[in-house]
Scaffold this motif. Structure first.
Motif, PDB file in Angstrom:
ATOM      1  N   LYS A  30      11.137  60.035  37.822  1.00  0.00           N
ATOM      2  CA  LYS A  30      10.233  59.606  38.893  1.00  0.00           C
ATOM      3  C   LYS A  30       9.970  60.745  39.876  1.00  0.00           C
ATOM      4  O   LYS A  30       8.823  60.984  40.270  1.00  0.00           O
ATOM      5  CB  LYS A  30      10.851  58.409  39.617  1.00  0.00           C
ATOM      6  N   ASP A  31      11.013  61.466  40.260  1.00  0.00           N
ATOM      7  CA  ASP A  31      10.853  62.595  41.178  1.00  0.00           C
ATOM      8  C   ASP A  31      10.026  63.711  40.549  1.00  0.00           C
ATOM      9  O   ASP A  31       9.205  64.348  41.212  1.00  0.00           O
ATOM     10  CB  ASP A  31      12.214  63.142  41.600  1.00  0.00           C
ATOM     11  N   ARG A  32      10.257  63.942  39.258  1.00  0.00           N
ATOM     12  CA  ARG A  32       9.506  64.987  38.549  1.00  0.00           C
ATOM     13  C   ARG A  32       8.017  64.661  38.564  1.00  0.00           C
ATOM     14  O   ARG A  32       7.178  65.509  38.870  1.00  0.00           O
ATOM     15  CB  ARG A  32      10.028  65.112  37.116  1.00  0.00           C
ATOM     16  N   PHE A  33       7.670  63.412  38.236  1.00  0.00           N
ATOM     17  CA  PHE A  33       6.256  63.021  38.238  1.00  0.00           C
ATOM     18  C   PHE A  33       5.657  63.099  39.638  1.00  0.00           C
ATOM     19  O   PHE A  33       4.502  63.497  39.799  1.00  0.00           O
ATOM     20  CB  PHE A  33       6.072  61.624  37.650  1.00  0.00           C
ATOM     21  N   ALA A  34       6.433  62.729  40.647  1.00  0.00           N
ATOM     22  CA  ALA A  34       5.935  62.800  42.028  1.00  0.00           C
ATOM     23  C   ALA A  34       5.649  64.248  42.421  1.00  0.00           C
ATOM     24  O   ALA A  34       4.613  64.545  43.028  1.00  0.00           O
ATOM     25  CB  ALA A  34       6.943  62.175  42.988  1.00  0.00           C
ATOM     26  N   LYS A  35       6.545  65.161  42.070  1.00  0.00           N
ATOM     27  CA  LYS A  35       6.330  66.576  42.389  1.00  0.00           C
ATOM     28  C   LYS A  35       5.142  67.138  41.612  1.00  0.00           C
ATOM     29  O   LYS A  35       4.369  67.934  42.142  1.00  0.00           O
ATOM     30  CB  LYS A  35       7.583  67.395  42.093  1.00  0.00           C
ATOM     31  N   MET A  36       5.017  66.731  40.354  1.00  0.00           N
ATOM     32  CA  MET A  36       3.891  67.207  39.557  1.00  0.00           C
ATOM     33  C   MET A  36       2.570  66.700  40.124  1.00  0.00           C
ATOM     34  O   MET A  36       1.592  67.448  40.198  1.00  0.00           O
ATOM     35  CB  MET A  36       4.063  66.778  38.097  1.00  0.00           C
ATOM     36  N   ARG A  37       2.561  65.449  40.540  1.00  0.00           N
ATOM     37  CA  ARG A  37       1.340  64.891  41.137  1.00  0.00           C
ATOM     38  C   ARG A  37       0.988  65.645  42.424  1.00  0.00           C
ATOM     39  O   ARG A  37      -0.170  65.982  42.661  1.00  0.00           O
ATOM     40  CB  ARG A  37       1.525  63.408  41.439  1.00  0.00           C
TER      41      ARG A  37
END
Length: 150
Positions: free
Chosen positions: A94-101
């Motif tokens: 979830k954190d990875r996707f948030a940072k990527m977004r």
């Protein structure tokens, strides 16, 4: 005589096989080698290539040479950020996707600042179309996985 013919046929088949295998091996060496983050090139074709992205944007948005010079470093920076985020194993999914977004949005805003009004409209349309395609793919995956559960 039969032995000579068989030997000749075997050598010919072996030679053709070797000739075909060399280009394949070269493609695999350049296309499937691991990168710095240990990712295999099976995913290599999916990675964003800033030069290819710039070429696409130039065609779609009719970018000027000056705009291209401003946008290419933004795309390269985004690529590097994505690699770092993807390689950070301490992050949750979830954190990875948030940072990527967040990185994508930052790059999108920076690119949009370089565009003129007409290009901004085209950019917004392209982004909307991309979101629609992603939503359709998500729905197809969900429908496909529901069918296999039964």
């Amino acid at each position: 005589m039969k032995k000579q013919i068989c030997s000749l046929a075997f050598c010919a088949i072996f030679g053709v096989g070797a000739a075909i295998a060399v280009p394949v091996a070269q493609d695999q060496a350049t296309g499937t080698a691991g990168d710095q983050n240990g990712q295999t090139a099976v995913r290599h074709h999916r990675r964003a290539n800033p030069d290819r992205q710039l070429h696409f944007l130039t065609k779609r948005l009719n970018l000027t040479g000056d705009q291209q010079k401003q946008i290419l470093p933004l795309l390269k920076q985004q690529q590097q950020q994505m690699r770092q985020i993807f390689g950070d194993q301490s992050l949750t999914r979830k954190d990875r996707f948030a940072k990527m977004r967040s990185a994508r949005e930052q790059t999108d805003n920076s690119i949009k600042a370089v565009l003129n009004d007409q290009q901004k409209q085209q950019w917004d349309q392209m982004q909307q179309q991309m979101r629609q395609r992603m939503q359709e793919r998500r729905q197809q995956r969900e429908n496909g996985s529901q069918g296999t559960d039964r």
